[in-house]
Motif scaffolding. Structure first.
Motif, PDB file in Angstrom:
ATOM      1  N   GLU A 159       0.870  -1.161  -0.041  1.00  0.00           N
ATOM      2  CA  GLU A 159       0.044   0.236  -0.315  1.00  0.00           C
ATOM      3  C   GLU A 159       0.458   1.177   0.238  1.00  0.00           C
ATOM      4  OE1 GLU A 159      -3.194  -3.260   0.696  1.00  0.00           O
ATOM      5  OE2 GLU A 159      -3.217  -0.707   0.360  1.00  0.00           O
ATOM      6  N   LYS A 160       2.199   1.217  -0.265  1.00  0.00           N
ATOM      7  CA  LYS A 160       2.756   2.020  -0.160  1.00  0.00           C
ATOM      8  C   LYS A 160       2.876   3.118   1.132  1.00  0.00           C
ATOM      9  CE  LYS A 160       4.937   1.348  -4.843  1.00  0.00           C
ATOM     10  NZ  LYS A 160       5.065   2.094  -5.880  1.00  0.00           N
ATOM     11  N   PRO A 161       2.412   3.224   2.109  1.00  0.00           N
ATOM     12  CA  PRO A 161       2.516   4.149   3.330  1.00  0.00           C
ATOM     13  C   PRO A 161       3.541   5.522   3.416  1.00  0.00           C
ATOM     14  CG  PRO A 161       2.843   2.499   4.156  1.00  0.00           C
ATOM     15  CD  PRO A 161       2.879   1.471   3.178  1.00  0.00           C
ATOM     16  N   LYS A 162       3.083   6.339   3.277  1.00  0.00           N
ATOM     17  CA  LYS A 162       3.936   7.829   3.208  1.00  0.00           C
ATOM     18  C   LYS A 162       3.570   8.133   4.028  1.00  0.00           C
ATOM     19  CE  LYS A 162       4.021  10.235   0.298  1.00  0.00           C
ATOM     20  NZ  LYS A 162       3.945  10.725  -1.460  1.00  0.00           N
ATOM     21  N   TRP A 163       4.153   9.937   4.112  1.00  0.00           N
ATOM     22  CA  TRP A 163       3.230  11.205   5.323  1.00  0.00           C
ATOM     23  C   TRP A 163       2.992  11.641   3.863  1.00  0.00           C
ATOM     24  CZ3 TRP A 163       2.803  10.126   9.986  1.00  0.00           C
ATOM     25  CH2 TRP A 163       3.564   9.128  10.661  1.00  0.00           C
ATOM     26  N   THR A 164       1.933  12.568   4.242  1.00  0.00           N
ATOM     27  CA  THR A 164       1.144  13.376   3.275  1.00  0.00           C
ATOM     28  C   THR A 164       1.701  14.735   3.666  1.00  0.00           C
ATOM     29  OG1 THR A 164      -1.307  13.357   4.661  1.00  0.00           O
ATOM     30  CG2 THR A 164      -0.451  11.626   2.130  1.00  0.00           C
ATOM     31  N   SER A 165       2.067  14.792   4.348  1.00  0.00           N
ATOM     32  CA  SER A 165       2.270  16.415   5.350  1.00  0.00           C
ATOM     33  C   SER A 165       3.632  16.622   4.224  1.00  0.00           C
ATOM     34  CB  SER A 165       2.076  16.815   6.561  1.00  0.00           C
ATOM     35  OG  SER A 165       2.829  15.928   7.660  1.00  0.00           O
ATOM     36  N   THR A 166       4.021  17.906   4.543  1.00  0.00           N
ATOM     37  CA  THR A 166       5.063  18.193   4.256  1.00  0.00           C
ATOM     38  C   THR A 166       5.930  18.278   5.520  1.00  0.00           C
ATOM     39  OG1 THR A 166       4.966  20.715   3.263  1.00  0.00           O
ATOM     40  CG2 THR A 166       4.694  19.192   1.583  1.00  0.00           C
ATOM     41  N   VAL A 167       5.656  18.884   6.048  1.00  0.00           N
ATOM     42  CA  VAL A 167       6.329  18.978   7.138  1.00  0.00           C
ATOM     43  C   VAL A 167       5.613  17.707   8.051  1.00  0.00           C
ATOM     44  CG1 VAL A 167       6.786  20.210   9.767  1.00  0.00           C
ATOM     45  CG2 VAL A 167       6.679  21.276   7.344  1.00  0.00           C
ATOM     46  N   VAL A 168       6.917  17.111   9.004  1.00  0.00           N
ATOM     47  CA  VAL A 168       6.386  15.672   9.669  1.00  0.00           C
ATOM     48  C   VAL A 168       7.280  15.920  11.198  1.00  0.00           C
ATOM     49  CG1 VAL A 168       6.613  13.592  10.370  1.00  0.00           C
ATOM     50  CG2 VAL A 168       6.543  14.262   7.767  1.00  0.00           C
ATOM     51  N   THR A 169       6.330  15.935  12.202  1.00  0.00           N
ATOM     52  CA  THR A 169       6.824  15.705  13.683  1.00  0.00           C
ATOM     53  C   THR A 169       7.766  14.790  13.726  1.00  0.00           C
ATOM     54  OG1 THR A 169       4.998  14.919  14.789  1.00  0.00           O
ATOM     55  CG2 THR A 169       5.200  17.431  13.985  1.00  0.00           C
ATOM     56  N   TYR A 170       8.282  15.283  15.297  1.00  0.00           N
ATOM     57  CA  TYR A 170       8.883  14.399  15.645  1.00  0.00           C
ATOM     58  C   TYR A 170       9.006  14.226  18.015  1.00  0.00           C
ATOM     59  CZ  TYR A 170      14.599  15.815  15.676  1.00  0.00           C
ATOM     60  OH  TYR A 170      15.427  16.597  15.519  1.00  0.00           O
ATOM     61  N   ARG A 171       9.539  13.363  18.101  1.00  0.00           N
ATOM     62  CA  ARG A 171       9.525  13.758  19.584  1.00  0.00           C
ATOM     63  C   ARG A 171      10.469  12.967  20.450  1.00  0.00           C
ATOM     64  NH1 ARG A 171       4.683  13.695  24.001  1.00  0.00           N
ATOM     65  NH2 ARG A 171       6.746  13.099  26.027  1.00  0.00           N
ATOM     66  N   ILE A 172      10.925  12.932  20.760  1.00  0.00           N
ATOM     67  CA  ILE A 172      12.065  11.481  21.882  1.00  0.00           C
ATOM     68  C   ILE A 172      11.440  11.858  22.874  1.00  0.00           C
ATOM     69  CG2 ILE A 172      14.335  11.439  22.044  1.00  0.00           C
ATOM     70  CD1 ILE A 172      15.462  13.303  19.767  1.00  0.00           C
ATOM     71  N   VAL A 173      10.986  10.712  22.911  1.00  0.00           N
ATOM     72  CA  VAL A 173       9.785  10.399  24.383  1.00  0.00           C
ATOM     73  C   VAL A 173      11.093   9.469  25.450  1.00  0.00           C
ATOM     74  CG1 VAL A 173       7.932  10.723  23.529  1.00  0.00           C
ATOM     75  CG2 VAL A 173       8.876   8.261  23.800  1.00  0.00           C
ATOM     76  N   SER A 174      12.255   9.576  25.031  1.00  0.00           N
ATOM     77  CA  SER A 174      12.938   9.113  26.132  1.00  0.00           C
ATOM     78  C   SER A 174      14.527   8.549  25.204  1.00  0.00           C
ATOM     79  CB  SER A 174      12.596   7.277  26.870  1.00  0.00           C
ATOM     80  OG  SER A 174      12.045   6.872  25.918  1.00  0.00           O
TER      81      SER A 174
END
Ligand code: SRS
Ligand code: CA
Ligand code: ZN
Ligand code: ZN
Length: 170
Positions: A6-21
């Motif tokens: 199904e080739k999942p991908k991010w559709t937004s041009t800005v992807v957020t990330y968080r380092i939780v541990s």
């Protein structure tokens, strides 16, 4: 290279990330820098950028855990599986977990090179599955090369650009 079904991908041009541990093996500031570096290796090749958030829910949540840690993929102690990450999507989608039972190192010949594994895992978080090319970062096993000066292989770049296209400023 290979993509997920199904080739999942991010559709937004800005992807957020968080380092939780974090891991006790490296200073937190170093982990932050290495994660940013791993993300930049990918974002240099595609029209996608990353924004770090420190609270709330991010697209890509990054953390260290040992054994069973709340998803159906409990870690297995030192060695064997080093980390795992989920393809783009809601909730767990995109998240990357690193096995706290590994010795995570930065440039040393000992332990497991965190930058290399983070680059591999974030490749999964962006939608890449495994490559049959031993030179590719997306090759399924660790330990095939020198991790202190690795780059994305052509195979990795072709794969990520099939999903997201090339950066326009070229
Ligand atoms: C490519 C990585 C960065 C991420 C992948 C995990 S994933 C989900 N993100 N594709 C990984 O951990 N692969 C194992 C694969 C593997 C190699 N062996 C194993 C013995 C048992 C179980 C797994 C393995 C043989 C012994 C060596 C064990 C240490 C190195 N481990 C690996 O290379
Ligand atoms: Ca392990
Ligand atoms: Zn997990
Ligand atoms: Zn993998």
């Amino acid at each position: 290279y290979s993509l997920f079904a199904e080739k999942p991908k991010w559709t937004s041009t800005v992807v957020t990330y968080r380092i939780v541990s974090y891991t006790p093996d490296l200073p937190q500031s170093r982990v932050d820098e290495i994660v940013a570096k791993a993300l930049s290796l990918w974002s240099e090749e595609i029209p996608l950028s990353f924004r770090r958030i420190r609270f709330g829910t991010a697209d890509i949540e990054i953390g260290f855990a040992r054994g069973a840690h709340g998803d159906f993929h409990p870690f297995d102690g030192p060695g064997n599986v080093l980390a795992h990450a989920f393809p783009p999507g809601p909730g767990l989608g995109g998240d990357a977990h690193f096995d706290k039972d590994e010795l995570w190192t930065d440039g040393s010949r000992l332990g497991i090179n965190f930058l290399y594994v983070a680059t591999h895992e974030l490749g999964h978080s962006l939608g890449l599955s495994h490559s049959a090319n031993p030179d590719a970062v997306m090759y399924p096993t660790y330990g095939n090369g020198d991790f202190r000066s690795f780059r994305l292989a052509w195979d990795d770049i072709e794969g990520i650009q099939e999903l997201y296209g090339k950066k326009s400023n070229e």
